[in-house]
Design a protein around this motif. Structure first.
Motif, PDB file in Angstrom:
ATOM      1  N   LEU A  53       0.833  -1.209   0.000  1.00 20.98           N
ATOM      2  CA  LEU A  53       0.000   0.000   0.000  1.00 20.98           C
ATOM      3  C   LEU A  53       0.868   1.260   0.000  1.00 20.98           C
ATOM      4  O   LEU A  53       0.494   2.284  -0.551  1.00 20.98           O
ATOM      5  N   LEU A  54       2.034   1.168   0.625  1.00 18.91           N
ATOM      6  CA  LEU A  54       2.872   2.362   0.801  1.00 18.91           C
ATOM      7  C   LEU A  54       4.073   2.409  -0.139  1.00 18.91           C
ATOM      8  O   LEU A  54       4.859   3.347  -0.082  1.00 18.91           O
ATOM      9  N   HIS A  55       4.217   1.410  -1.024  1.00 17.70           N
ATOM     10  CA  HIS A  55       5.496   1.325  -1.750  1.00 17.70           C
ATOM     11  C   HIS A  55       5.771   2.551  -2.610  1.00 17.70           C
ATOM     12  O   HIS A  55       6.910   2.962  -2.768  1.00 17.70           O
ATOM     13  N   ASP A  56       4.727   3.179  -3.137  1.00 17.81           N
ATOM     14  CA  ASP A  56       4.926   4.362  -3.993  1.00 17.81           C
ATOM     15  C   ASP A  56       4.476   5.652  -3.327  1.00 17.81           C
ATOM     16  O   ASP A  56       4.259   6.661  -4.003  1.00 17.81           O
ATOM     17  N   MET A  99      11.122  -2.410   3.157  1.00 23.82           N
ATOM     18  CA  MET A  99      10.534  -2.886   1.906  1.00 23.82           C
ATOM     19  C   MET A  99      10.323  -1.724   0.925  1.00 23.82           C
ATOM     20  O   MET A  99      10.582  -1.842  -0.264  1.00 23.82           O
ATOM     21  N   VAL A 100       9.828  -0.595   1.464  1.00 18.25           N
ATOM     22  CA  VAL A 100       9.577   0.559   0.595  1.00 18.25           C
ATOM     23  C   VAL A 100      10.904   1.091   0.048  1.00 18.25           C
ATOM     24  O   VAL A 100      11.039   1.373  -1.146  1.00 18.25           O
ATOM     25  N   LYS A 113       9.630  -0.790  10.873  1.00 20.34           N
ATOM     26  CA  LYS A 113      10.967  -0.851  10.275  1.00 20.34           C
ATOM     27  C   LYS A 113      10.949  -1.761   9.055  1.00 20.34           C
ATOM     28  O   LYS A 113      11.606  -1.500   8.045  1.00 20.34           O
ATOM     29  N   TYR A 114      10.190  -2.843   9.168  1.00 22.80           N
ATOM     30  CA  TYR A 114      10.074  -3.779   8.048  1.00 22.80           C
ATOM     31  C   TYR A 114       9.435  -3.079   6.846  1.00 22.80           C
ATOM     32  O   TYR A 114       9.934  -3.171   5.718  1.00 22.80           O
ATOM     33  N   GLY A 134       9.724   7.893   0.188  1.00 25.84           N
ATOM     34  CA  GLY A 134       8.638   7.101   0.782  1.00 25.84           C
ATOM     35  C   GLY A 134       9.085   6.475   2.097  1.00 25.84           C
ATOM     36  O   GLY A 134       8.387   6.549   3.113  1.00 25.84           O
ATOM     37  N   GLU A 135      10.281   5.913   2.079  1.00 26.34           N
ATOM     38  CA  GLU A 135      10.825   5.276   3.296  1.00 26.34           C
ATOM     39  C   GLU A 135      10.857   6.275   4.458  1.00 26.34           C
ATOM     40  O   GLU A 135      10.503   5.955   5.575  1.00 26.34           O
TER      41      GLU A 135
END
Ligand code: CTP
Length: 476
Positions: A287-290, A339-340, A334-335, A314-315
């Protein structure tokens, strides 16, 4: 879906229900099973805790039942809420007096008065949650369904029992619950009910962030989570509860060049990953990757629309989002950050020639989360061009193979550089300084680049060699 009274009785065959019947008889009270437990019988979903409405005192009923059941029963009374819980072996039953409630505009705390079963059913959120089954002996197993809840279950419809403006204004969390049920159960929200959510959306502000996060987590855990996010967007709730996500919407076009709609792309990625895994946090990562894209969007005359560094931006945004939304600020966050931050790496590998060194670096940075990262990246390929899509997926297979080969050979996944900073300081009689860091990372790079094997002796010799060039001498 339809059950005869006899069949329905079958769901209340445990000894405890006979004991409830007898206790109710003795006290002269009406008792009904209500809410989610009854709904889930018809939906054939696994049952959870049982709610029982008593026309009279729920606490008195629970206490009398506890006495009757003897030492295996455990009764807890919540005086402030007027409820009591009875635990008997593995079954938990919550008893509450039938209530008539009226709410004040600025609070979820109702003014409560004793009421009838009908009053109680009236104040429930949806028709499918307002079904009641009588537990008194002479009417045992009788279904009381004043709002056509059964029909709505059959037609897969979410609708409020009363005027939706009243139901939602009484408890605005129900707007989120309605969208969550629609997503979990793949039901449609009836038109007037949905219009009312759009009208009352601002009232969500009196709901705690924790409860909203709870509903979002349940939407994310559903089989097709995008259903919920599209509904949240359509009624206008999304920009109130999650502005960063709502912001991703829209397509800009210049000189005939348009970028994709990042909101809908994100939802596709989310649904892809949901087919793959139940892991809630990988779903949050999807959901948050972009999420950094709107901030990083630029128009470059040659390249067109670009989103450089959106993974890093994003991170960085994630801790703030998690804090605001009262999501856990621990290793789960943190995970998601990791990933992001890393989600562009495998795709770059898949596009380019896959060198051992790049794969080792990816393994080093992702560690044990490498498989999740690869799954996220595969879910991220949403190209409509099947040939292009297949090419990416094939390349990912290559990257995966290479990851396996190198891991077997070099054990990089949980790699710690074999020589610590302390050891470097000791070897050259140094205090903490720039040179120590430089030596340490040059050893790490040499291993990741395959210049030396991942072994102590090779690393030590390499360190001496490097130090010499830096005019450092070992003290021994
Ligand atoms: N309820 C309500 N309004 C709310 C919460 C609950 O009217 N804001 C009523 C509904 O009748 C619901 C019942 O209380 O069925 C039990 O609530 P809860 O246990 O929270 O929900 P379930 O419907 O059982 O479903 P889930 O456990 O999936 O939330």
């Amino acid at each position: 879906m339809q059950l005869t009274k006899e069949e329905l009785k079958g769901y209340f065959s445990d000894d405890i229900f006979a004991a409830i019947s007898e206790t109710a008889e003795k006290l002269g009270l009406e008792c009904y099973a209500v809410g989610g437990y009854v709904r889930d019988i018809f939906l054939k979903r696994p049952s959870k805790d049982i709610d029982v409405v008593v026309v009279g005192s729920g606490i008195a009923m629970a206490q009398a039942l506890g006495k009757r059941l003897g030492r295996h029963a455990h009764v807890s009374v919540f005086k402030n809420f007027g409820t009591a819980q009875v635990k008997y072996h593995k079954i938990e039953i919550e008893f509450v007096g039938a209530r008539r409630e009226s709410y004040q505009r600025d609070s979820r705390k109702p003014i409560v008065e004793n009421g009838t079963l009908e009053d109680d059913q009236n104040r429930r959120d949806f028709t499918i949650n307002a079904l009641a089954v009588c537990l008194n002996a002479e009417r045992f197993g009788e279904l009381i369904d004043p709002f056509n809840g059964m029909e709505n279950l059959k037609d897969k419809i979410i609708r409020t029992p009363l005027d939706p403006d009243i139901t939602f204004s009484d408890d605005p969390l129900r707007m989120m619950r309605g969208i969550r049920f629609a997503t979990q159960l793949n039901f449609q929200i009836e038109e007037e009910t949905f219009e009312s959510i759009a009208r009352n959306k601002e009232r969500i502000e009196i709901i705690s962030k924790e409860r909203i996060a709870d509903e979002l987590n349940k939407i994310l855990a559903s089989p097709v989570p995008s259903i919920g996010f599209v509904l949240l967007d359509q009624c206008g709730l999304l920009s109130l509860i999650f502005p960063e996500l709502a912001n991703m919407q829209g397509v800009d076009s210049r000189n005939g060049k348009a970028h994709k709609d990042n909101f809908y792309h994100t939802l596709e990625v989310l649904d892809n990953i949901a087919k793959h895994t139940d892991n809630l946090w990988i779903r949050w990562s999807a959901l948050l990757h972009d999420i950094g894209k709107p901030v990083c969007k630029r128009w470059e005359p040659k390249a067109g629309w670009t989103f450089h560094n959106h993974n890093f931006v994003g991170e960085k945004m994630i801790p703030n989002i998690f804090r605001k939304m009262k999501l856990p600020m621990n290793e789960k966050m943190k995970y998601v950050q990791k990933m992001v931050g890393l989600h562009m790496r495998p795709i770059v590998l898949a596009e380019d020639i896959v060198t051992d060194s790049a794969v080792r670096r990816l393994l080093f940075d992702a560690g044990d989360d490498i498989d999740d990262l690869m799954s996220l990246c595969e879910a991220d390929i949403t190209s409509k061009n099947e040939i292009r899509k297949q090419k990416f997926l094939d390349n990912f297979q290559l990257v995966r193979q290479k990851l396996r080969d190198l891991e077997e050979k070099d054990r990089i996944r949980n790699f710690q550089p074999p020589i610590s900073g302390e050891e470097i300081m000791e070897a050259f009689g140094l205090r903490p300084c720039k040179e120590v860091g430089a030596l340490k990372s040059s050893i790490k790079d040499a291993i990741l680049d395959g210049v030396i094997p991942n072994e102590y002796e090779a690393a030590y010799n390499y360190m001496i060699e490097k130090a010499e060039k830096m005019k450092l001498k070992p003290i021994k």
